[in-house]
Design a protein around this motif. Structure first.
Motif, PDB file in Angstrom:
ATOM      1  N   ILE A  95       0.826  -1.212   0.000  1.00 62.38           N
ATOM      2  CA  ILE A  95       0.000   0.000   0.000  1.00 62.38           C
ATOM      3  C   ILE A  95       0.854   1.254   0.000  1.00 62.38           C
ATOM      4  CG2 ILE A  95      -1.573   1.426   1.393  1.00 62.38           C
ATOM      5  CD1 ILE A  95      -3.043  -0.710   0.016  1.00 62.38           C
ATOM      6  N   SER A  96       1.796   1.336   0.935  1.00 59.22           N
ATOM      7  CA  SER A  96       2.672   2.503   0.940  1.00 59.22           C
ATOM      8  C   SER A  96       4.072   2.086   0.564  1.00 59.22           C
ATOM      9  CB  SER A  96       2.701   3.186   2.305  1.00 59.22           C
ATOM     10  OG  SER A  96       3.557   4.312   2.211  1.00 59.22           O
ATOM     11  N   THR A  97       4.617   2.788  -0.431  1.00 59.08           N
ATOM     12  CA  THR A  97       5.994   2.512  -0.836  1.00 59.08           C
ATOM     13  C   THR A  97       6.937   3.560  -0.244  1.00 59.08           C
ATOM     14  OG1 THR A  97       5.529   3.738  -2.841  1.00 59.08           O
ATOM     15  CG2 THR A  97       5.371   1.354  -2.988  1.00 59.08           C
ATOM     16  N   LEU A  98       6.408   4.371   0.657  1.00 56.25           N
ATOM     17  CA  LEU A  98       7.216   5.406   1.313  1.00 56.25           C
ATOM     18  C   LEU A  98       7.666   4.930   2.691  1.00 56.25           C
ATOM     19  CD1 LEU A  98       4.795   8.393   0.598  1.00 56.25           C
ATOM     20  CD2 LEU A  98       6.800   7.739  -0.733  1.00 56.25           C
ATOM     21  N   ASP A  99       8.513   5.729   3.341  1.00 53.13           N
ATOM     22  CA  ASP A  99       8.905   5.451   4.731  1.00 53.13           C
ATOM     23  C   ASP A  99       7.979   6.159   5.699  1.00 53.13           C
ATOM     24  OD1 ASP A  99      11.035   3.838   4.184  1.00 53.13           O
ATOM     25  OD2 ASP A  99      12.493   5.484   4.150  1.00 53.13           O
ATOM     26  N   ALA A 100       7.463   7.317   5.293  1.00 52.38           N
ATOM     27  CA  ALA A 100       6.645   8.126   6.184  1.00 52.38           C
ATOM     28  C   ALA A 100       5.908   9.164   5.352  1.00 52.38           C
ATOM     29  CB  ALA A 100       7.528   8.833   7.220  1.00 52.38           C
ATOM     30  N   GLY A 101       4.832   9.731   5.914  1.00 53.15           N
ATOM     31  CA  GLY A 101       4.110  10.775   5.204  1.00 53.15           C
ATOM     32  C   GLY A 101       2.837  11.149   5.924  1.00 53.15           C
ATOM     33  N   ASN A 102       1.933  11.858   5.197  1.00 50.50           N
ATOM     34  CA  ASN A 102       0.640  12.227   5.758  1.00 50.50           C
ATOM     35  C   ASN A 102      -0.406  12.139   4.659  1.00 50.50           C
ATOM     36  OD1 ASN A 102      -1.625  14.296   6.157  1.00 50.50           O
ATOM     37  ND2 ASN A 102      -0.769  14.085   8.205  1.00 50.50           N
ATOM     38  N   THR A 103      -1.452  11.386   4.936  1.00 50.47           N
ATOM     39  CA  THR A 103      -2.564  11.315   3.982  1.00 50.47           C
ATOM     40  C   THR A 103      -3.816  10.815   4.696  1.00 50.47           C
ATOM     41  OG1 THR A 103      -3.354  10.414   1.886  1.00 50.47           O
ATOM     42  CG2 THR A 103      -2.016   8.944   3.212  1.00 50.47           C
ATOM     43  N   GLN A 104      -4.985  11.255   4.231  1.00 53.03           N
ATOM     44  CA  GLN A 104      -6.234  10.698   4.751  1.00 53.03           C
ATOM     45  C   GLN A 104      -6.702   9.541   3.877  1.00 53.03           C
ATOM     46  OE1 GLN A 104      -7.422  11.268   7.605  1.00 53.03           O
ATOM     47  NE2 GLN A 104      -6.399  13.171   8.184  1.00 53.03           N
ATOM     48  N   ILE A 105      -6.041   9.368   2.730  1.00 51.63           N
ATOM     49  CA  ILE A 105      -6.425   8.266   1.846  1.00 51.63           C
ATOM     50  C   ILE A 105      -5.163   7.547   1.363  1.00 51.63           C
ATOM     51  CG2 ILE A 105      -7.631   7.613  -0.272  1.00 51.63           C
ATOM     52  CD1 ILE A 105      -9.227  10.203  -0.055  1.00 51.63           C
ATOM     53  N   HIS A 106      -5.034   6.294   1.721  1.00 46.88           N
ATOM     54  CA  HIS A 106      -3.923   5.482   1.226  1.00 46.88           C
ATOM     55  C   HIS A 106      -4.398   4.782  -0.042  1.00 46.88           C
ATOM     56  CE1 HIS A 106      -1.219   5.855   4.715  1.00 46.88           C
ATOM     57  NE2 HIS A 106      -2.344   6.016   5.389  1.00 46.88           N
ATOM     58  N   THR A 107      -3.826   5.192  -1.166  1.00 46.71           N
ATOM     59  CA  THR A 107      -4.279   4.648  -2.445  1.00 46.71           C
ATOM     60  C   THR A 107      -3.236   3.693  -3.004  1.00 46.71           C
ATOM     61  OG1 THR A 107      -5.364   6.754  -2.852  1.00 46.71           O
ATOM     62  CG2 THR A 107      -5.139   5.282  -4.739  1.00 46.71           C
ATOM     63  N   CYS A 108      -3.683   2.508  -3.344  1.00 46.53           N
ATOM     64  CA  CYS A 108      -2.776   1.509  -3.907  1.00 46.53           C
ATOM     65  C   CYS A 108      -2.373   1.949  -5.319  1.00 46.53           C
ATOM     66  CB  CYS A 108      -3.470   0.147  -3.953  1.00 46.53           C
ATOM     67  SG  CYS A 108      -2.449  -1.141  -4.682  1.00 46.53           S
ATOM     68  N   ILE A 109      -1.078   1.843  -5.642  1.00 42.40           N
ATOM     69  CA  ILE A 109      -0.620   2.328  -6.953  1.00 42.40           C
ATOM     70  C   ILE A 109      -0.948   1.339  -8.076  1.00 42.40           C
ATOM     71  CG2 ILE A 109       1.244   3.784  -6.043  1.00 42.40           C
ATOM     72  CD1 ILE A 109       3.186   1.533  -7.034  1.00 42.40           C
ATOM     73  N   TYR A 110      -1.422   0.153  -7.737  1.00 46.16           N
ATOM     74  CA  TYR A 110      -1.640  -0.856  -8.783  1.00 46.16           C
ATOM     75  C   TYR A 110      -2.983  -0.612  -9.503  1.00 46.16           C
ATOM     76  CZ  TYR A 110      -1.051  -5.584 -10.812  1.00 46.16           C
ATOM     77  OH  TYR A 110      -0.879  -6.661 -11.648  1.00 46.16           O
ATOM     78  N   HIS A 111      -4.122  -0.779  -8.799  1.00 52.80           N
ATOM     79  CA  HIS A 111      -5.413  -0.538  -9.443  1.00 52.80           C
ATOM     80  C   HIS A 111      -6.203   0.572  -8.764  1.00 52.80           C
ATOM     81  CE1 HIS A 111      -4.388  -4.895  -9.714  1.00 52.80           C
ATOM     82  NE2 HIS A 111      -4.741  -4.764 -10.986  1.00 52.80           N
ATOM     83  N   GLY A 112      -5.598   1.174  -7.728  1.00 52.20           N
ATOM     84  CA  GLY A 112      -6.213   2.354  -7.135  1.00 52.20           C
ATOM     85  C   GLY A 112      -7.196   2.128  -6.000  1.00 52.20           C
ATOM     86  N   TRP A 113      -7.257   0.936  -5.432  1.00 53.28           N
ATOM     87  CA  TRP A 113      -8.115   0.756  -4.264  1.00 53.28           C
ATOM     88  C   TRP A 113      -7.641   1.709  -3.165  1.00 53.28           C
ATOM     89  CZ3 TRP A 113     -10.083  -4.799  -2.864  1.00 53.28           C
ATOM     90  CH2 TRP A 113     -10.747  -5.325  -3.991  1.00 53.28           C
ATOM     91  N   ALA A 114      -8.608   2.206  -2.382  1.00 55.67           N
ATOM     92  CA  ALA A 114      -8.256   3.257  -1.422  1.00 55.67           C
ATOM     93  C   ALA A 114      -8.726   2.878  -0.016  1.00 55.67           C
ATOM     94  CB  ALA A 114      -8.897   4.569  -1.853  1.00 55.67           C
ATOM     95  N   PHE A 115      -7.921   3.278   0.965  1.00 55.34           N
ATOM     96  CA  PHE A 115      -8.172   2.898   2.359  1.00 55.34           C
ATOM     97  C   PHE A 115      -7.985   4.112   3.270  1.00 55.34           C
ATOM     98  CE2 PHE A 115      -6.563  -0.586  -0.128  1.00 55.34           C
ATOM     99  CZ  PHE A 115      -7.390  -1.654   0.191  1.00 55.34           C
ATOM    100  N   ARG A 116      -8.783   4.134   4.354  1.00 52.84           N
ATOM    101  CA  ARG A 116      -8.640   5.213   5.336  1.00 52.84           C
ATOM    102  C   ARG A 116      -7.478   4.903   6.285  1.00 52.84           C
ATOM    103  NH1 ARG A 116     -13.264   8.302   5.037  1.00 52.84           N
ATOM    104  NH2 ARG A 116     -15.185   7.172   4.555  1.00 52.84           N
ATOM    105  N   PRO A 117      -7.022   5.935   7.056  1.00 51.55           N
ATOM    106  CA  PRO A 117      -5.927   5.682   8.004  1.00 51.55           C
ATOM    107  C   PRO A 117      -6.263   4.622   9.067  1.00 51.55           C
ATOM    108  CG  PRO A 117      -6.144   8.026   7.628  1.00 51.55           C
ATOM    109  CD  PRO A 117      -7.322   7.375   6.948  1.00 51.55           C
ATOM    110  N   ASN A 118      -7.552   4.318   9.263  1.00 52.89           N
ATOM    111  CA  ASN A 118      -7.880   3.253  10.219  1.00 52.89           C
ATOM    112  C   ASN A 118      -8.016   1.901   9.527  1.00 52.89           C
ATOM    113  OD1 ASN A 118     -10.291   3.338   8.895  1.00 52.89           O
ATOM    114  ND2 ASN A 118     -11.500   4.038  10.642  1.00 52.89           N
ATOM    115  N   GLY A 119      -7.689   1.854   8.236  1.00 52.71           N
ATOM    116  CA  GLY A 119      -7.666   0.587   7.514  1.00 52.71           C
ATOM    117  C   GLY A 119      -8.954   0.267   6.761  1.00 52.71           C
ATOM    118  N   GLU A 120     -10.010   1.051   6.976  1.00 52.55           N
ATOM    119  CA  GLU A 120     -11.273   0.768   6.291  1.00 52.55           C
ATOM    120  C   GLU A 120     -11.119   0.931   4.778  1.00 52.55           C
ATOM    121  OE1 GLU A 120     -14.194   2.369   9.830  1.00 52.55           O
ATOM    122  OE2 GLU A 120     -14.303   3.345   7.869  1.00 52.55           O
ATOM    123  N   PHE A 121     -11.795   0.054   4.067  1.00 53.00           N
ATOM    124  CA  PHE A 121     -11.815   0.152   2.604  1.00 53.00           C
ATOM    125  C   PHE A 121     -12.733   1.308   2.224  1.00 53.00           C
ATOM    126  CE2 PHE A 121     -13.811  -1.526  -1.459  1.00 53.00           C
ATOM    127  CZ  PHE A 121     -12.717  -1.235  -2.255  1.00 53.00           C
TER     128      PHE A 121
END
Ligand code: FES
Ligand code: FE
Length: 463
Positions: A95-121
């Motif tokens: 999901i994250s290819t970084l070491d650290a950052g800030n976002t309210q939406i973690h977006t997968c770079i493959y097909h774009g599925w998105a998740f909240r910081p609490n893990g919800e789809f």
């Protein structure tokens, strides 16, 4: 559970010889043993991941490792810290290819599925075509979550959702850890992101040493008694090449492999005050030598958080170096200065497994939030110089671990043993206020032996 057996027929319980207190060298290199550790140790117990001051704001995240799995450590809008497997629930991309950052939406770079910081789809691109399918609900497609606890701001997580609490895991050792991590009103914070470097060694070479091996200091870190401010000969303080006075104290062993070295402060206090410490009150001792990393102004906070017994231990033989099973080392140490004073240093290392013969050494430098700017600067500088990835002390330690790991691959070397045969049998010092398995005197092997006993229990699946 059935006792696991290696491909050559060796039973896991034969790796640790309870009668002779020996451990087979092959444990430091064997890939089969490593795979089992990832399941039975890092897949089950509480694992240290960082400090909450690394993710202070909503949406902040860092990427860390729980054994062989990458995890996301996040803070959500409500302020809660979450730990989740860093793997997309679609086709397993990171999901994250970084070491650290800030976002309210973690977006997968493959097909774009998105998740909240609490893990919800949150959703998938081209939502109207229902690209996440008809078989699973959105609720089922959230990231895999670990159970999280914060202790003094330290973030620990486990995949064992219904297992023992973190307090149970710490056991009696908590009484000692509280003196370090839960002693002030506002607690500790990190001084910047952690330093990291890779060492060609098995994680246990560093892990078992962190279970309070004081002995190696005399030889491997001999220079500590020979150079700069360390070498100054004080009133029985050691120095001039003699580090042996620092080897005396009380050592805390734990049935869960935790370990602490509580080192006698008498010599330091005598030198600073010119008085016999037994004639001084706890207040007088704290005024002469505040706990490592604290100023005299912060000392009154201790009384709010610690018991009389803890204050007694803190001014007599405070915990200065220790480990949290399986792969954490911390130091709350006093570094001598040219003018005869001392500066406290607070460091925390994790030895993250990266395969049977590789570890990542991660070093956090900590300070009290209330520490004044001048002290923080000194702590950052001195802790980096000594305990950082290029630190003088850690260059010594990280030189030994690869040799042990390489040796453990040898046809003959793998049949040799690690020996833990220096046994205390002394018990606690008279009047010792703390709980647990305590032994006083010159540093010995008991704490590390307990480390291996817990390792053995976990590997056998007994707990
Ligand atoms: Fe992440 Fe497909 S693998 S969206
Ligand atoms: Fe060392």
């Amino acid at each position: 559970p059935t006792i696991p057996t290696l491909a050559d027929g060796t039973r896991i319980d034969d790796l640790v010889n309870l009668a002779t207190r020996e451990v087979q060298m092959r444990t430091l290199s064997d890939p089969e043993i490593y795979e089992l550790e990832m399941e039975r140790i890092f897949g089950r117990i509480w694992v240290f991941l960082g400090h909450e001051s690394e993710v202070p704001n909503s949406g902040d995240f860092v990427v860390r490792d729980m054994g062989s799995d990458s995890v996301l450590v996040t803070r959500d809008k409500s302020g809660e810290v979450h730990v989740m497997l860093n793997m997309c629930t679609h086709r397993g991309m990171r999901i994250s290819t970084l070491d650290a950052g800030n976002t309210q939406i973690h977006t997968c770079i493959y097909h774009g599925w998105a998740f909240r910081p609490n893990g919800e789809f949150l959703g998938a691109p081209v939502e109207k075509e229902q690209m996440y399918g008809k078989i699973r609900t959105k609720q089922e497609l959230g990231l895999k979550r670990a159970r999280v606890t914060l202790y003094g701001g330290l973030i620990f997580a486990t995949w064992n959702i219904d297992g023992p609490s973190f307090e149970e895991f710490l056991g009696d050792a908590k009484w000692y850890y509280d003196m370090l991590f839960q002693r002030t009103d506002r607690g500790l914070e990190v001084l910047g992101p952690p330093q990291r470097f890779t060492v060609r060694a098995n994680w246990k070479a560093a892990g078992e040493q962190s279970a309070a091996d004081g002995y190696h200091t005399l030889t491997l870190h001999r220079w500590l008694g020979e150079v700069g401010n360390y070498s100054k000969k004080g009133d029985g303080e050691g120095g001039g090449g003699d580090l042996s006075p620092e080897m005396y104290g009380s050592e805390v062993s734990s049935p869960h492999g935790h370990a602490l070295r509580c080192i006698d402060l008498a010599r330091k206090i005598r030198r600073l005050t010119g008085k016999d410490p037994s004639q001084l009150s706890i207040e007088e001792k704290l005024a002469a030598l505040p706990p490592a990393g604290m100023t005299p102004e912060m000392v009154p906070q201790l009384k709010k958080h610690l018991s009389d017994g803890q204050l007694q231990a803190l001014t007599w033989m405070p915990p200065q170096v220790g480990g949290i099973f399986p792969n954490v080392l911390f130091g709350f140490v006093y570094i001598p200065q040219a003018d005869g004073s001392v500066v406290g240093s607070i460091t925390l290392h994790a030895y993250v497994p990266r395969g049977p013969d590789k570890l990542e050494f991660v070093n956090w430098i900590l300070t009290e939030k209330d520490a004044p700017a001048e002290l923080r600067d000194k702590m950052r500088k001195q802790t980096t110089q000594l305990f950082g990835t290029s630190g003088m002390v850690e260059q010594d330690d990280s030189d030994t671990w690869p040799h042990m790991t390489l040796g453990a691959k040898g046809a003959q070397g793998k049949k040799m043993t690690l020996k833990y045969q220096a046994v205390y049998e002394t018990g606690k010092p008279e009047g010792w206020p703390g709980p647990g398995i305590i032994n006083e005197g010159f540093t010995k092997d008991d704490t590390q032996w307990h480390w291996w006993l817990y390792w053995r229990q976990l590997m056998l699946g007994e707990i």
